[in-house]
Enzyme design. Structure first.
Site, mmCIF file in Angstrom:
data_model
loop_
_atom_site.group_PDB
_atom_site.id
_atom_site.type_symbol
_atom_site.label_atom_id
_atom_site.label_comp_id
_atom_site.label_asym_id
_atom_site.label_seq_id
_atom_site.Cartn_x
_atom_site.Cartn_y
_atom_site.Cartn_z
ATOM 1 N N ASN A 33 0.870 -1.182 0.000
ATOM 2 C CA ASN A 33 0.000 0.000 0.000
ATOM 3 C C ASN A 33 0.909 1.235 0.000
ATOM 4 O OD1 ASN A 33 -1.807 2.039 0.471
ATOM 5 N ND2 ASN A 33 -2.497 1.303 2.478
ATOM 6 N N LYS A 69 0.068 4.229 -0.237
ATOM 7 C CA LYS A 69 -0.620 5.389 0.367
ATOM 8 C C LYS A 69 -0.439 6.623 -0.532
ATOM 9 C CE LYS A 69 -0.402 3.103 4.778
ATOM 10 N NZ LYS A 69 -0.337 3.165 6.225
ATOM 11 N N GLU A 108 -7.080 4.533 7.894
ATOM 12 C CA GLU A 108 -6.893 5.960 7.569
ATOM 13 C C GLU A 108 -8.154 6.532 6.920
ATOM 14 O OE1 GLU A 108 -3.170 5.375 5.507
ATOM 15 O OE2 GLU A 108 -2.290 4.800 7.438
ATOM 16 N N GLU A 149 -5.572 -5.163 10.549
ATOM 17 C CA GLU A 149 -4.533 -4.152 10.775
ATOM 18 C C GLU A 149 -4.840 -3.397 12.062
ATOM 19 O OE1 GLU A 149 -2.373 -2.772 6.989
ATOM 20 O OE2 GLU A 149 -4.229 -1.653 7.078
ATOM 21 N N GLY A 183 2.242 2.158 10.936
ATOM 22 C CA GLY A 183 3.160 3.287 10.772
ATOM 23 C C GLY A 183 3.825 3.717 12.065
ATOM 24 N N SER A 189 3.220 -2.177 10.456
ATOM 25 C CA SER A 189 4.674 -2.157 10.696
ATOM 26 C C SER A 189 5.379 -3.450 10.277
ATOM 27 C CB SER A 189 4.978 -1.832 12.165
ATOM 28 O OG SER A 189 4.553 -0.514 12.464
HETATM 29 P P1 13P Z 1 2.808 0.307 7.782
HETATM 30 O O1 13P Z 1 3.329 -0.981 7.185
HETATM 31 O O2 13P Z 1 3.555 1.520 7.313
HETATM 32 O O3 13P Z 1 2.655 0.211 9.259
HETATM 33 O O4 13P Z 1 1.326 0.511 7.195
HETATM 34 C C1 13P Z 1 0.439 -0.552 7.243
HETATM 35 C C2 13P Z 1 -0.738 -0.213 6.453
HETATM 36 O O5 13P Z 1 -1.516 0.676 6.790
HETATM 37 C C3 13P Z 1 -0.963 -0.949 5.194
HETATM 38 O O6 13P Z 1 -2.238 -0.720 4.697
#
Ligand code: 13P
Length: 266
Positions: free
Chosen positions: A10, A12, A97, A167, A173, A213
């Site tokens: 992802n 983002k 998010e 998640e 993050g 993470s």
């Molecule tokens: P991180 O791997 O940066 O923690 O993000 C996870 C995430 O939100 C994947 O959709």
């Protein structure tokens, strides 16, 4: 038959058109194709179309990070999932998010899951508790509510098209790692709820991923958790070395699993 593992990146709201194209080129040199792994990239909506022309579809599938649930109409600024047909094979739905920053509710989420299925795109339904809910011991309740809420419009014929991504918000993050035990417990709850809602076959067939993470050094911890069918990766998916390494780990574990099954049969 063994299920394919999914490794999803992802991206983002990162990488402009030019950077995405270069990064995809780097990935295509590093990520090996394995029959037992599907590698899925979720770039920003803006870059999807041009990447879909560049991508080797044998090597990568594409996913949308978001879309609106109506197929067309006066919805300024939105992109519908029907507009994404032919470009993506998957779409994230209800990422934390989206829920937390953009106020998406379970009602929106279930409309999006249904819209994706209606348009022949596999929804990746994201669920997970935040840190307060975890501290108050409400994690199981939140996961169950989000799952029931998100799947409310799905029929038993369509449930196998849905992918679930667990998640925990507190691990996204943050570099804070969920333990294998945490993940195992949540995945067990998700499967048992799917069994209750859709039956035993659906419960074993539906793919459940972990995200939060994940990086090259901890990926095998999560891939090793019973009944985890893959990973949803944010930050580390923007690093070609780590992302391709994670794909290799997933493949290696599939090989180990195949060997184990053969040994059991002998
Ligand atoms: P991180 O791997 O940066 O923690 O993000 C996870 C995430 O939100 C994947 O959709």
């Amino acid at each position: 038959m063994m299920k394919k593992k999914l490794v999803i990146g992802n991206w983002k709201m990162n990488l402009n058109m030019h950077e995405s194209s270069i990064f995809l080129h780097n990935l295509s040199e590093k990520v090996k194709v394995h029959r037992d792994i599907d590698v899925i990239l979720a770039p920003s909506t803006f870059t999807l179309q041009s990447l879909s022309l560049q991508v080797n579809h044998h090597q990568f599938k594409l996913a949308a990070q978001n879309f609106y649930w109506r197929d067309q109409g006066a919805f300024t600024g939105e992109v519908s999932v029907s507009q994404l047909r032919g470009i993506v094979q998957y779409a994230l739905v209800g990422h934390s998010e989206r829920r937390n920053i953009f106020g998406e509710t379970d009602k929106d989420v279930r409309a999006k899951v249904a819209a994706a299925i209606r348009n022949n795109i596999r929804p990746i339904l994201c669920i997970g508790e935040n840190s307060d809910e975890r501290n108050y011991g409400e994690a199981n309740l939140v996961i169950s509510d989000q799952l029931i809420g998100g799947l409310a419009n799905v029929s038993s014929e369509d449930i196998e098209k849905v992918v679930i991504a667990y998640e925990p918000v507190w691990a996204i993050g943050t570099g804070e790692h969920a333990s294998a035990e945490d993940v195992k417990r949540s995945v067990r709850i998700i499967r048992s709820l799917i069994r209750t809602l859709f039956g035993q076959e659906a419960a074993s067939d539906v793919r459940i991923l972990y995200g939060g993470s994940v990086n090259l050094s901890n990926a095998d911890v999560y891939l090793n958790v019973d009944n985890v069918d893959g990973l949803l990766i944010g930050g580390a998916s923007l690093d070609a070395y780590q992302f391709s390494g994670i794909v290799e780990k997933a493949h290696f574990m599939q090989l180990e699993e195949t060997k184990r099954r053969i040994d059991e049969r002998l």
